[in-house]
Structure formats: structure tokens, C-alpha cells
Design a protein around this motif. Structure first.
Motif, PDB file in Angstrom:
ATOM      1  N   MET A   1       0.822  -1.191   0.000  1.00 34.73           N
ATOM      2  CA  MET A   1       0.000   0.000   0.000  1.00 34.73           C
ATOM      3  C   MET A   1       0.872   1.263   0.000  1.00 34.73           C
ATOM      4  SD  MET A   1      -2.403   1.651   2.884  1.00 34.73           S
ATOM      5  CE  MET A   1      -0.932   1.500   3.854  1.00 34.73           C
ATOM      6  N   LYS A   2       0.534   2.179  -0.859  1.00 39.06           N
ATOM      7  CA  LYS A   2       1.351   3.383  -0.984  1.00 39.06           C
ATOM      8  C   LYS A   2       1.087   4.337   0.190  1.00 39.06           C
ATOM      9  CE  LYS A   2       2.000   6.988  -4.328  1.00 39.06           C
ATOM     10  NZ  LYS A   2       1.863   7.357  -5.703  1.00 39.06           N
ATOM     11  N   ILE A   3       2.173   4.884   0.740  1.00 35.19           N
ATOM     12  CA  ILE A   3       2.014   5.793   1.880  1.00 35.19           C
ATOM     13  C   ILE A   3       1.820   7.216   1.375  1.00 35.19           C
ATOM     14  CG2 ILE A   3       3.186   6.762   3.899  1.00 35.19           C
ATOM     15  CD1 ILE A   3       4.202   3.989   4.452  1.00 35.19           C
ATOM     16  N   SER A   4       0.593   7.722   1.519  1.00 35.46           N
ATOM     17  CA  SER A   4       0.351   9.084   1.055  1.00 35.46           C
ATOM     18  C   SER A   4       0.021  10.062   2.177  1.00 35.46           C
ATOM     19  CB  SER A   4      -0.726   9.128  -0.034  1.00 35.46           C
ATOM     20  OG  SER A   4      -1.752   8.261   0.251  1.00 35.46           O
ATOM     21  N   THR A   5      -0.352   9.560   3.353  1.00 35.63           N
ATOM     22  CA  THR A   5      -0.527  10.466   4.506  1.00 35.63           C
ATOM     23  C   THR A   5       0.233   9.900   5.693  1.00 35.63           C
ATOM     24  OG1 THR A   5      -2.710  11.129   3.722  1.00 35.63           O
ATOM     25  CG2 THR A   5      -2.202  11.598   6.021  1.00 35.63           C
ATOM     26  N   ILE A   6       1.120  10.720   6.255  1.00 38.95           N
ATOM     27  CA  ILE A   6       1.918  10.308   7.409  1.00 38.95           C
ATOM     28  C   ILE A   6       1.546  11.207   8.584  1.00 38.95           C
ATOM     29  CG2 ILE A   6       4.254  10.062   8.362  1.00 38.95           C
ATOM     30  CD1 ILE A   6       5.269   9.841   5.431  1.00 38.95           C
ATOM     31  N   ALA A   7       1.144  10.614   9.704  1.00 44.18           N
ATOM     32  CA  ALA A   7       0.861  11.408  10.909  1.00 44.18           C
ATOM     33  C   ALA A   7       1.975  11.190  11.919  1.00 44.18           C
ATOM     34  CB  ALA A   7      -0.480  11.011  11.508  1.00 44.18           C
ATOM     35  N   VAL A   8       2.572  12.305  12.350  1.00 48.00           N
ATOM     36  CA  VAL A   8       3.641  12.262  13.356  1.00 48.00           C
ATOM     37  C   VAL A   8       3.043  12.713  14.685  1.00 48.00           C
ATOM     38  CG1 VAL A   8       5.911  13.151  13.995  1.00 48.00           C
ATOM     39  CG2 VAL A   8       5.337  12.829  11.569  1.00 48.00           C
ATOM     40  N   PHE A  82      -7.389  12.591   9.979  1.00 41.28           N
ATOM     41  CA  PHE A  82      -6.536  12.626   8.776  1.00 41.28           C
ATOM     42  C   PHE A  82      -6.367  11.275   8.081  1.00 41.28           C
ATOM     43  CE2 PHE A  82      -5.272  16.275  11.389  1.00 41.28           C
ATOM     44  CZ  PHE A  82      -5.417  17.296  10.457  1.00 41.28           C
ATOM     45  N   LYS A  83      -6.851  10.191   8.689  1.00 46.29           N
ATOM     46  CA  LYS A  83      -6.779   8.847   8.082  1.00 46.29           C
ATOM     47  C   LYS A  83      -5.380   8.515   7.556  1.00 46.29           C
ATOM     48  CE  LYS A  83     -11.426   8.984   8.188  1.00 46.29           C
ATOM     49  NZ  LYS A  83     -11.822   9.382   9.510  1.00 46.29           N
ATOM     50  N   PRO A  84      -4.359   8.580   8.414  1.00 42.28           N
ATOM     51  CA  PRO A  84      -2.990   8.331   7.920  1.00 42.28           C
ATOM     52  C   PRO A  84      -2.764   6.875   7.521  1.00 42.28           C
ATOM     53  CG  PRO A  84      -3.012   8.484  10.317  1.00 42.28           C
ATOM     54  CD  PRO A  84      -4.394   8.847   9.859  1.00 42.28           C
ATOM     55  N   ASP A  85      -1.825   6.686   6.597  1.00 41.04           N
ATOM     56  CA  ASP A  85      -1.390   5.326   6.217  1.00 41.04           C
ATOM     57  C   ASP A  85      -0.265   4.859   7.126  1.00 41.04           C
ATOM     58  OD1 ASP A  85      -2.986   5.476   3.767  1.00 41.04           O
ATOM     59  OD2 ASP A  85      -1.486   6.981   3.197  1.00 41.04           O
ATOM     60  N   LEU A  86       0.395   5.812   7.772  1.00 47.47           N
ATOM     61  CA  LEU A  86       1.536   5.494   8.643  1.00 47.47           C
ATOM     62  C   LEU A  86       1.541   6.474   9.805  1.00 47.47           C
ATOM     63  CD1 LEU A  86       4.321   3.979   9.067  1.00 47.47           C
ATOM     64  CD2 LEU A  86       5.363   5.911   7.848  1.00 47.47           C
ATOM     65  N   LEU A  87       1.831   5.944  11.000  1.00 43.81           N
ATOM     66  CA  LEU A  87       2.024   6.787  12.187  1.00 43.81           C
ATOM     67  C   LEU A  87       3.497   6.749  12.570  1.00 43.81           C
ATOM     68  CD1 LEU A  87      -0.984   5.413  14.222  1.00 43.81           C
ATOM     69  CD2 LEU A  87      -0.708   7.841  13.640  1.00 43.81           C
ATOM     70  N   ILE A  88       4.019   7.904  12.947  1.00 42.86           N
ATOM     71  CA  ILE A  88       5.383   7.952  13.496  1.00 42.86           C
ATOM     72  C   ILE A  88       5.308   8.638  14.848  1.00 42.86           C
ATOM     73  CG2 ILE A  88       7.755   8.743  13.221  1.00 42.86           C
ATOM     74  CD1 ILE A  88       7.378   8.793  10.214  1.00 42.86           C
ATOM     75  N   ASN A  89       5.716   7.951  15.904  1.00 40.55           N
ATOM     76  CA  ASN A  89       5.848   8.610  17.203  1.00 40.55           C
ATOM     77  C   ASN A  89       7.309   9.018  17.356  1.00 40.55           C
ATOM     78  OD1 ASN A  89       6.191   7.518  20.594  1.00 40.55           O
ATOM     79  ND2 ASN A  89       5.561   9.520  19.900  1.00 40.55           N
TER      80      ASN A  89
END
Ligand code: ADE
Length: 244
Positions: A1-8, A82-89
Motif C-alpha cells: 500500500m502506498k504511503i500518502s498520509t503520514i501522521a507524526v 486525517f486517516k494516515p497510512d503510517l504513524l510515526i511517534n
């Protein structure tokens, strides 16, 4: 799956400042209910949208909202809005000199993320307390970005009681911080991959009081964090196969 929204997800304003500046993120006003303290910044990296949620200040105590409750709420809000594809803490953490850590090292959470201060010695609840949320396979990104790897261990105190130390040891924890496992719980509910990036401000197995090292090294560690976090965003943005 392509990562198009990243939430930090970040707890402290001082941790977030260098990153906001490096990416030129802009405040997103009214993203959340105005009664909530969380602050939101947005921007773009290549074709991906980057959303940063910072915990904001406690209304009564005037300090940054650190720890697991604000982290849980920030993560829920980030996902729901924001429906992110990836979360970064991303944040700062304590390291162990005995395990090779130095001030300013940046770790990526690997294997699993665990709690060390939820001791519930009742069948079933003991494992629930520790949590052990699996991380994605981070070997490739760790190599590409020059990150140290290890189990991230979460609790709601800056200090380390003997009981905490024992649980961290039993859990093979190498990074001690205050948010990641709470965020991992929400990420797991929504089945969104979570990366934890942690920059070391203090060495918890030395004689220097943790709070002294933390305050002394916060800016340096936040700058190092920014370098690796920015590189991670470029690594993941648009990536279709980010994990091995
Ligand atoms: N954040 C930075 N250093 C920490 C420590 N020693 N424990 C928990 N959170 C931290």
C-alpha cells in the motif's frame, strides 16, 4: 500500500520545533475541537501529506502534555481526522549506557513496544499490562537511515523505580520513554503501522540525575531527532513497500 498520509505524534513543543522548521510545516487551526490542547501542523513532502500532532499545554499546569493519556488522545484525533497510512511517534527518551547508548543517538523501535509500569499480577492481565505491540519490520529503514534498533519501553514516570528496572530488563527494553506503547495500542486498534523514533537525552543507568541530563540535552537530542525524522519522512513518502 502506498504511503500518502503520514501522521507524526509528538509530546513536547521543544521536541517538535526543529522538525516544524525543517519541513516548513504550517499550523492547521481548528483541525480539532477548540477545547482540546493538541496542536496540529501540516505540510507536504513529495506527494505525501505530513500531519504533525503535538500534545500542547496542560491548561492548569502550563506544561507540555507528556505521558500516555495525551498520547492516546492525540493518536485517536490524528487517525480520525486525517486517516494516515503510517504513524510515526517521535520524541526523546532515556537510554542505557550498558547497552551502548550515547546522548543524541536516535533509535527506531524494533520487535515490540512494551509498558513497564502496568504491573497486574493476575492471570491474563499481566501480559495485557505489558502490551507487547509488534512493530513492523524496520531493518531496511534502520539501515538506510543509520538508526539504532531496540525494544521501546513506556511508563508514565521520568524516574525509574527498581520495579520498573526489573520489568524493562525482563522485556529487553533499550529505550525508556513515556508515550510509544499508548500510541501503539491505538495504532493496533485501527491496524495502522507505527514507527517509533526516539532520541536519547539521558542515560538512566549512570549517576547523573535523569532530569538534569534531560534538560541539558533536550535541544541537542531534538535536533538529532529532526534529522532522522525528516529522513524517515522522505524514506516513507510515496513508498509502496516500506517494510521488508
Ligand atoms: N524522556 C527522556 N528521557 C526519559 C527517561 N529517562 N524516562 C522517560 N522518558 C524520558
Amino acid at each position: 500500500m502506498k504511503i500518502s498520509t503520514i501522521a507524526v505524534i509528538m509530546a513536547m513543543a521543544d521536541e517538535a520545533k526543529p522538525f516544524i522548521e525543517a519541513l516548513g510545516l504550517k499550523p492547521a487551526v481548528s483541525a480539532f475541537d477548540s477545547r482540546l490542547p493538541m496542536e496540529v501542523y501540516t505540510g507536504a513532502v513529495e506527494k505525501a501529506e505530513v500531519v504533525l500532532v503535538v500534545g500542547g499545554k496542560d491548561r492548569r499546569f502550563g506544561v507540555d502534555n507528556v505521558g500516555t493519556q495525551p498520547a492516546t488522545l492525540s493518536t485517536y484525533l490524528a487517525i480520525d481526522t486525517f486517516k494516515p497510512d503510517l504513524l510515526i511517534n517521535a520524541g526523546t527518551a532515556g537510554g542505557f549506557k550498558s547497552k551502548g547508548a550515547d546522548i543524541g543517538d536516535v533509535y527506531i523501535g524494533s520487535d515490540s513496544i512494551r509498558f513497564h509500569d502496568r504491573r497486574i499480577p493476575i492471570p491474563g492481565f499481566a501480559a495485557y499490562g505489558i502490551g507487547s505491540y509488534r512493530t513492523p519490520d524496520v531493518d531496511d529503514v534502520a539501515t538506510a537511515l543509520g538508526l539504532k534498533k531496540g525494544v521501546v519501553s513506556t511508563g508514565n514516570s521520568l524516574d525509574m523505580l527498581p520495579e520498573d528496572r526489573l520489568v524493562i530488563q525482563a522485556n529487553q527494553g533499550v529505550v525508556k520513554e513515556m508515550e510509544a506503547a499508548a500510541i501503539a495500542w491505538v495504532a493496533d486498534l485501527y491496524q495502522i503501522p507505527l514507527i517509533a523514533l526516539k532520541s536519547i537525552t539521558d542515560l538512566v543507568d549512570t549517576d547523573t540525575p535523569t532530569q538534569d541530563d534531560f534538560l541539558k540535552n533536550l535541544n541537542l537530542a531534538s535536533e538529532k531527532l529532526q534529522e532522522k525524522l525528516t529522513a524517515a519522512i522522505y524514506y516513507f513518502a510515496g513508498n509502496e513497500r516500506p517494510f521488508a
